[in-house]
Design a protein around this motif. Structure first.
Motif, PDB file in Angstrom:
ATOM      1  N   SER A 186       0.831  -1.211   0.000  1.00  0.00           N
ATOM      2  CA  SER A 186       0.000   0.000   0.000  1.00  0.00           C
ATOM      3  C   SER A 186       0.861   1.256   0.000  1.00  0.00           C
ATOM      4  N   GLN A 187       1.909   1.267   0.823  1.00  0.00           N
ATOM      5  CA  GLN A 187       2.801   2.424   0.900  1.00  0.00           C
ATOM      6  C   GLN A 187       3.522   2.673  -0.428  1.00  0.00           C
ATOM      7  N   VAL A 188       4.030   1.603  -1.015  1.00  0.00           N
ATOM      8  CA  VAL A 188       4.782   1.742  -2.269  1.00  0.00           C
ATOM      9  C   VAL A 188       3.892   2.303  -3.366  1.00  0.00           C
ATOM     10  N   GLN A 189       2.682   1.790  -3.491  1.00  0.00           N
ATOM     11  CA  GLN A 189       1.776   2.283  -4.528  1.00  0.00           C
ATOM     12  C   GLN A 189       1.426   3.751  -4.308  1.00  0.00           C
ATOM     13  N   GLU A 190       1.301   4.161  -3.067  1.00  0.00           N
ATOM     14  CA  GLU A 190       0.934   5.552  -2.770  1.00  0.00           C
ATOM     15  C   GLU A 190       2.072   6.525  -3.030  1.00  0.00           C
ATOM     16  N   HIS A 191       3.321   6.092  -2.773  1.00  0.00           N
ATOM     17  CA  HIS A 191       4.446   7.028  -2.803  1.00  0.00           C
ATOM     18  C   HIS A 191       5.483   6.718  -3.878  1.00  0.00           C
ATOM     19  N   ILE A 192       5.173   5.836  -4.813  1.00  0.00           N
ATOM     20  CA  ILE A 192       6.165   5.390  -5.793  1.00  0.00           C
ATOM     21  C   ILE A 192       6.716   6.549  -6.611  1.00  0.00           C
ATOM     22  N   HIS A 193       5.922   7.604  -6.833  1.00  0.00           N
ATOM     23  CA  HIS A 193       6.347   8.745  -7.655  1.00  0.00           C
ATOM     24  C   HIS A 193       7.452   9.565  -7.001  1.00  0.00           C
ATOM     25  N   LEU A 194       7.739   9.313  -5.727  1.00  0.00           N
ATOM     26  CA  LEU A 194       8.768  10.077  -5.022  1.00  0.00           C
ATOM     27  C   LEU A 194      10.168   9.508  -5.228  1.00  0.00           C
TER      28      LEU A 194
ATOM     29  N   ALA B  12      13.223   7.642  -7.936  1.00  0.00           N
ATOM     30  CA  ALA B  12      13.708   7.524  -9.317  1.00  0.00           C
ATOM     31  C   ALA B  12      13.346   6.142  -9.870  1.00  0.00           C
ATOM     32  N   ARG B  13      13.382   6.008 -11.189  1.00  0.00           N
ATOM     33  CA  ARG B  13      12.910   4.785 -11.846  1.00  0.00           C
ATOM     34  C   ARG B  13      13.636   3.524 -11.354  1.00  0.00           C
ATOM     35  N   ASP B  14      14.947   3.594 -11.242  1.00  0.00           N
ATOM     36  CA  ASP B  14      15.692   2.413 -10.787  1.00  0.00           C
ATOM     37  C   ASP B  14      15.255   1.995  -9.388  1.00  0.00           C
ATOM     38  N   GLU B  15      15.040   2.991  -8.522  1.00  0.00           N
ATOM     39  CA  GLU B  15      14.633   2.666  -7.160  1.00  0.00           C
ATOM     40  C   GLU B  15      13.190   2.178  -7.118  1.00  0.00           C
ATOM     41  N   GLN B  16      12.356   2.677  -8.012  1.00  0.00           N
ATOM     42  CA  GLN B  16      10.984   2.181  -8.104  1.00  0.00           C
ATOM     43  C   GLN B  16      10.986   0.684  -8.410  1.00  0.00           C
TER      44      GLN B  16
ATOM     45  N   SER C 110      13.365  -1.375  -7.823  1.00  0.00           N
ATOM     46  CA  SER C 110      13.927  -2.072  -6.672  1.00  0.00           C
ATOM     47  C   SER C 110      12.871  -2.295  -5.593  1.00  0.00           C
ATOM     48  N   LEU C 111      12.043  -1.284  -5.348  1.00  0.00           N
ATOM     49  CA  LEU C 111      10.993  -1.407  -4.327  1.00  0.00           C
ATOM     50  C   LEU C 111      10.004  -2.503  -4.700  1.00  0.00           C
ATOM     51  N   TYR C 112       9.592  -2.525  -5.966  1.00  0.00           N
ATOM     52  CA  TYR C 112       8.678  -3.579  -6.395  1.00  0.00           C
ATOM     53  C   TYR C 112       9.374  -4.939  -6.412  1.00  0.00           C
ATOM     54  N   GLY C 113      10.699  -4.923  -6.580  1.00  0.00           N
ATOM     55  CA  GLY C 113      11.456  -6.174  -6.527  1.00  0.00           C
ATOM     56  C   GLY C 113      11.345  -6.845  -5.166  1.00  0.00           C
ATOM     57  N   TYR C 114      11.339  -6.042  -4.095  1.00  0.00           N
ATOM     58  CA  TYR C 114      11.179  -6.618  -2.754  1.00  0.00           C
ATOM     59  C   TYR C 114       9.811  -7.289  -2.616  1.00  0.00           C
ATOM     60  N   LEU C 115       8.781  -6.637  -3.131  1.00  0.00           N
ATOM     61  CA  LEU C 115       7.437  -7.207  -3.072  1.00  0.00           C
ATOM     62  C   LEU C 115       7.360  -8.501  -3.890  1.00  0.00           C
ATOM     63  N   GLN C 116       7.961  -8.482  -5.085  1.00  0.00           N
ATOM     64  CA  GLN C 116       7.960  -9.678  -5.936  1.00  0.00           C
ATOM     65  C   GLN C 116       8.686 -10.841  -5.258  1.00  0.00           C
ATOM     66  N   ASN C 117       9.854 -10.553  -4.703  1.00  0.00           N
ATOM     67  CA  ASN C 117      10.651 -11.614  -4.078  1.00  0.00           C
ATOM     68  C   ASN C 117       9.924 -12.236  -2.888  1.00  0.00           C
ATOM     69  N   TYR C 118       9.204 -11.397  -2.145  1.00  0.00           N
ATOM     70  CA  TYR C 118       8.447 -11.919  -1.002  1.00  0.00           C
ATOM     71  C   TYR C 118       7.374 -12.893  -1.496  1.00  0.00           C
ATOM     72  N   CYS C 119       6.663 -12.505  -2.551  1.00  0.00           N
ATOM     73  CA  CYS C 119       5.633 -13.381  -3.117  1.00  0.00           C
ATOM     74  C   CYS C 119       6.246 -14.680  -3.633  1.00  0.00           C
ATOM     75  N   ILE C 120       7.375 -14.568  -4.325  1.00  0.00           N
ATOM     76  CA  ILE C 120       8.028 -15.756  -4.900  1.00  0.00           C
ATOM     77  C   ILE C 120       8.462 -16.720  -3.804  1.00  0.00           C
TER      78      ILE C 120
ATOM     79  N   LEU D 127       6.535   0.674 -15.718  1.00  0.00           N
ATOM     80  CA  LEU D 127       7.756   0.497 -14.952  1.00  0.00           C
ATOM     81  C   LEU D 127       8.639  -0.620 -15.498  1.00  0.00           C
ATOM     82  N   MET D 128       8.067  -1.514 -16.300  1.00  0.00           N
ATOM     83  CA  MET D 128       8.864  -2.589 -16.878  1.00  0.00           C
ATOM     84  C   MET D 128       9.234  -2.312 -18.323  1.00  0.00           C
ATOM     85  N   ASN D 129       8.435  -1.489 -18.997  1.00  0.00           N
ATOM     86  CA  ASN D 129       8.617  -1.298 -20.440  1.00  0.00           C
ATOM     87  C   ASN D 129       9.943  -0.640 -20.802  1.00  0.00           C
ATOM     88  N   ASP D 130      10.526   0.152 -19.863  1.00  0.00           N
ATOM     89  CA  ASP D 130      11.767   0.835 -20.191  1.00  0.00           C
ATOM     90  C   ASP D 130      12.993   0.114 -19.631  1.00  0.00           C
TER      91      ASP D 130
END
Length: 479
Positions: A244-252, A254-258, A260-270, A296-299
Motif C-alpha cells: 500500500s505504501q509503495v503504490q501511494e508514494h512510488i512517484h517520489l 527515481a525509476r531504478d529505485e521504483q 527495486s521497491l517492487y522487486g522486494y514485493l515480488q521476491n516476497y511473493c516468490i 515500470l517494466m517497459n523501459d
C-alpha cells in the motif's frame, strides 16, 4: 590502435556527442592545441586505417615521421575527453551547480549574489518531485553552506541553518542506512554474504519509538517496512502495508529505485509461492500488472523478457488466458531485438500449451532455434510434457534421448540445473511407461506407481514437479 581505450571510448559516443566533443576541442578555453582537434576529427572520419604512420602522414604531410607524436596526441585527447564527459554530466546537475556557485560566492566575498543564489536553490528544492535519500543529502549540503555563510558574517540574530543541517543529516542517514541494510539482508538470502549490520537494531528501535514522526518520510518509512518484512517474513501484515505504501508514494523515487521497491514485493511473493502458499500467485500477478500499468517494466529492456516469462507463467496458471495473449503481443515490440523472436515464440507456445492447442505449441517450439539456455531448457520441457500428454511414444522417446544429450553436452548448465532437469526426464520416462502400458498392466503395478510417487515427492531438485505428480496420480486413478 583501434584497441586503445581512447579509440573505443570515441566510437561509443553518439553522433551528437561526437559533434559536441569537437566543438569542445575547438574552444580555446578548454583546448589551445589545434592538432588535437584535427587528430580527433580524422579518427571520427575513419577514412584511413588507424595506424600511427598513416595518421601522422594525414596530419603532417611532407614531414618526417615522429614515433611519439601520435601517442602524445592520443593521451592529451583522452584527458580532454574525460574533461568533456565531466562537463556534459555536470551541465545536467542544476542543483549541484547552484550549490557550488554559492560556495564560490562565499569563498570569494561576492556577497551581493548570496541572496539571489539562495533563493534559486530554495526554489529548486521546492520543485523537486523526488524525495529519496539523495534529497535529504542535498538539503544537508545546502544547510551546511548556509551555516558557513552565517558564521562568516558573525551575525548576532538567531539562525536555523545549523538545526536544519542536523535534521537533514539525520534523515539522510536513516534513509540511506535502511536502504542499504535492506539490500544487504536481501543479498544474504541469495548468496553467501557475511555482512555486519552495525547499529541496525538501535536504529529500528528508534524509528519504531518515533514512528509518527518518520511516517511522513516515505524514504524512511518504506524501507523500515521492508526491513520488518525481511526480518519477520511470517508476518504477512508487513507485506500488505508495504504494498500500500509503495503504490501511494512510488512517484517520489527515481525509476531504478521504483523497480527495486517492487522487486522486494515480488521476491516476497516468490518465496511464499516456493513454500507452497498458492494464494501469493494472484498477489504476484497483480504486482506485475501494476508495474505494467505505470510503465515500470517497459523501459527496462534488460529484464523485460524475464518479467514477461514470469508474468505469462503465473497468468496461465491462474487461467487468465485472454489477458496473457494480449500482453504477450503488446510487449513483443518492446522486447530487445536480439531476444525478441525467442521470447515471443516461447511465451506464445506456452500460451498454446496451457490452452491445449498442442499442435500450434509444437510447431512453434520446433521451428525456433533458442539461443538462450533457459529458453532451451523450458522449451524442451514443454515438448516433453506435450508428447507425454498426447502419448506419442516415438516422439516422446526420441525427445528424451535428445534432451539427455543436450543436458550432458551443454557446458553452460549448472550442476543444480542439470540435476533438476535430469530428474524431470528420468521420472517422466518412468511415468510414461506406466501410462502407455496402462491397458495391459495388472493392479499389482499400483505398488510400483506408489513407489514412483514417493521418489518424486522426496526428490528435492526436479523440474515441473507439480505437473509430473499430477500426471502420475492420474495414471494411478486409471488403474
Amino acid at each position: 590502435m583501434e584497441d586503445s581505450k581512447f579509440i573505443r571510448a570515441l566510437y561509443k559516443l553518439t553522433p551528437r556527442q561526437q559533434q559536441l566533443y569537437l566543438e569542445f576541442l575547438g574552444s580555446p578555453y578548454f583546448n589551445k592545441n589545434e592538432d588535437i582537434r584535427r587528430f580527433v576529427k580524422l579518427v571520427f572520419q575513419r577514412n584511413t586505417a588507424l595506424s600511427k604512420e598513416k595518421l601522422f602522414a594525414a596530419l603532417y604531410p611532407g614531414k618526417p615521421y615522429e614515433d611519439r607524436r601520435i601517442p602524445d596526441l592520443m593521451y592529451k585527447s583522452l584527458k580532454l575527453l574525460e574533461e568533456f564527459l565531466s562537463e556534459e554530466h555536470y551541465a545536467g546537475q542544476v542543483w549541484e551547480r547552484k550549490l557550488n556557485l554559492l560556495s564560490y560566492i562565499r569563498e570569494n566575498d561576492l556577497d551581493d549574489l548570496n541572496s539571489v543564489v539562495q533563493r534559486e536553490i530554495a526554489d529548486l528544492s521546492q520543485k523537486k518531485q523526488l524525495r529519496d535519500s539523495n534529497y535529504f543529502y542535498e538539503e544537508f549540503m545546502y544547510q551546511s553552506e548556509a551555516n558557513k555563510i552565517f558564521l562568516d558574517h558573525s551575525r548576532i540574530e538567531g539562525d536555523q541553518s545549523l538545526q536544519k543541517k542536523v535534521e537533514q543529516l539525520d534523515l539522510f542517514y536513516l534513509a540511506a542506512k535502511l536502504r542499504d541494510s535492506c539490500e544487504m539482508m536481501n543479498r544474504t538470502r541469495i548468496m553467501a554474504a557475511d555482512y555486519e549490520f552495525h547499529l541496525l537494531d538501535n536504529l529500528l528501535e528508534g524509528i519504531n519509538t518515533n514512528f509518527e514522526r518518520y511516517r511522513q518520510y516515505p524514504a524512511i518509512s518504506i524501507y523500515y517496512r521492508i526491513m520488518l518484512m525481511l526480518k519477520e517474513p511470517e508476518e504477512q501484515t508487513h507485506f500488505h502495508l508495504l504494498q500500500s505504501q509503495v503504490q501511494e508514494h512510488i512517484h517520489l523515487f527515481a525509476r531504478d529505485e521504483q523497480r527495486s521497491l517492487y522487486g522486494y514485493l515480488q521476491n516476497y511473493c516468490i518465496r511464499n509461492v516456493n513454500s507452497g502458499k498458492a494464494e501469493f500467485y494472484p498477489e504476484l500477478l497483480n504486482i506485475y500488472k501494476y508495474m505494467l500499468g505505470i510503465n515500470l517494466m517497459n523501459d527496462d529492456n534488460k529484464n523485460l523478457q524475464w518479467d514477461l516469462k514470469n508474468m505469462v507463467s503465473i497468468a496461465l496458471r491462474l487461467g487468465e488466458y485472454e489477458w496473457t495473449y494480449k500482453t504477450i503481443n503488446d510487449l513483443k515490440a518492446k522486447l530487445p531485438e536480439e531476444v525478441r523472436e525467442n521470447a515471443y515464440a516461447y511465451n506464445i507456445a506456452n500460451y498454446y500449451y496451457e490452452t491445449k492447442d498442442f499442435k500450434k505449441a509444437t510447431r512453434l517450439l520446433q521451428s525456433v532455434e533458442f539461443n538462450d539456455v533457459r529458453y532451451n531448457l523450458d522449451s524442451k520441457s514443454m515438448l516433453l510434457k506435450i508428447y507425454f500428454e498426447l502419448e506419442e511414444e516415438e516422439a516422446f522417446y526420441a525427445h528424451v534421448t535428445a534432451f539427455n544429450a543436450y543436458l550432458t553436452r551443454n557446458k553452460l548448465i549448472s550442476e543444480d540445473t542439470l540435476i533438476i532437469y535430469g530428474n524431470l526426464v528420468k521420472y517422466a520416462r518412468k511415468a510414461f511407461i506406466f501410462k502407455t502400458q496402462l491397458p495391459y498392466i495388472q493392479r499389482r503395478n499400483a505398488t510400483k506407481i506408489n513407489a514412483l510417487k514417493d521418489k518424486i515427492s522426496k526428490t528435492r531438485l526436479i523440474g515441473n514437479a507439480n505437473w509430473l505428480m499430477k500426471e502420475v496420480e492420474a495414471i494411478e486413478k486409471g488403474i
